[in-house]
Enzyme design. Structure first.
Site: not given
Length: 332
Positions: A54, A132
């Protein structure tokens, strides 16, 4: 590392002995490989996986360790990075993109939104399995030597073949991580194969997830490009960096490039032997963890199935190991 090898061989021996003995290893190799989902020839269609970290988030900017959804938004710089990597991906894959994926964290969705907005691109699909690795006790804490070490040391253990190491304050270990990301990869693969002809899937997650899963799974885990990006940019890969892989879930994956650095498809001798070792020692750990999960569930059918699957997996791994080593030595 010697202790890990010893424990793993002991575990393997106990598992095999308890389920019928090691004398069945070689005769059962073909049947076990079939049960384990391993094909002796590469006859499954390959695709390209483009993992994208990201763009810069407000957590990155403020040096906060935040891993739980929905998480932090992109900064203005992060938005620019997302737009730039979107243009780069469009140019890299003129044959089209079969699917665009993001985790439940908004920073990954905002990163992939820039790609999805380009002409001819599919919409973003959210996969929770791309989430994550949880920071556990250090969630939302400042990034410093202690929090970073506590967060990343278990991951380093996973790379070296010790999957039972857990993140602090959690039951999240290397087997859980492997199962999670493998499920995301399988979903992306299935969707790509069932698509309209494009063979590239793009997915955004955290740098840690991308680096750790890549090193745990590819046939050519070249650590030097990863270390280079960590030292130069402070992230593995840096914000909006890419890891491009080719392969399939059955026959395995090859790392093509890491943040623009080309990676040799054939590993050097030491790396190749490490991969052979990795593929041997992790299988009994995965099998035992799944048996333990089944025991916790209490269903006798699930326990029996987990034990049989675990036996098949260990047999296949042990039977494949000598030939894998010979192939590695020959290739070197």
């Amino acid at each position: 590392m010697r202790r890990v090898i010893s424990l793993t061989w002991i575990t393997t021996g106990i598992t095999l002995a308890g389920l019928g003995g090691v004398t069945t290893v070689i005769p059962a190799a073909a049947a076990a490989a079939s049960a384990f989902g391993i094909r002796l020839t590469a006859d499954t269609e390959d695709i390209t996986l483009d993992f994208v970290r990201h763009g810069q988030s407000t957590d990155d900017l403020n040096n906060i360790l935040g891993t739980l959804p929905p998480g932090a938004h992109l900064t203005d710089l992060g938005e620019q990075q997302a737009a730039q990597v979107a243009q780069a991906i469009q140019q890299e894959f003129p044959g089209g993109i079969a699917g665009i994926y993001a985790s439940e964290l908004v920073r990954t969705q905002e990163t992939m939104a820039a790609l999805a907005q380009l002409p001819g691109m599919p919409s973003v699909q959210v996969l929770a399995d791309l989430n994550e690795i949880p920071a556990g006790l250090f969630e939302e804490q400042p990034r410093n030597l202690i929090s970073e070490a506590a967060f990343f040391l278990p991951m380093a253990s996973w790379i070296l073949g010790n999957l039972f190491a857990s993140e602090p304050g959690t039951n999240y270990n290397g087997v859980v991580f492997e199962d999670q990301v493998n499920q995301a990869v399988q979903t992306m693969y299935d969707n790509t194969i069932a698509g309209d002809g494009a063979t590239t899937a793009v997915a955004s997650s955290s740098g840690g997830d991308i680096a750790i899963w890549t090193l745990m799974n590819v046939r050519n885990p070249d650590v030097w490009p990863i270390l280079q990006t960590v030292l130069e940019n402070g992230g593995p890969p840096p914000n909006a960096g890419q890891a491009i892989l080719e392969g399939n879930p059955t026959d395995g994956w090859t790392l093509v490039s890491w943040d623009g650095i080309a990676v040799p498809a054939t590993p050097d001798l030491i790396t190749g032997l490490f991969v052979d070792y990795r593929d041997l020692v992790t299988v009994p750990q995965i099998a035992l963890w799944h048996i333990w999960e089944a025991i916790q569930g209490g269903d006798q059918a699930d326990i029996a199935a987990a034990m049989q699957t675990g036996f098949d997996q260990v047999v296949a791994a042990v039977a494949a190991f000598p030939q894998a080593v010979m192939d590695t030595l020959t290739a070197a």
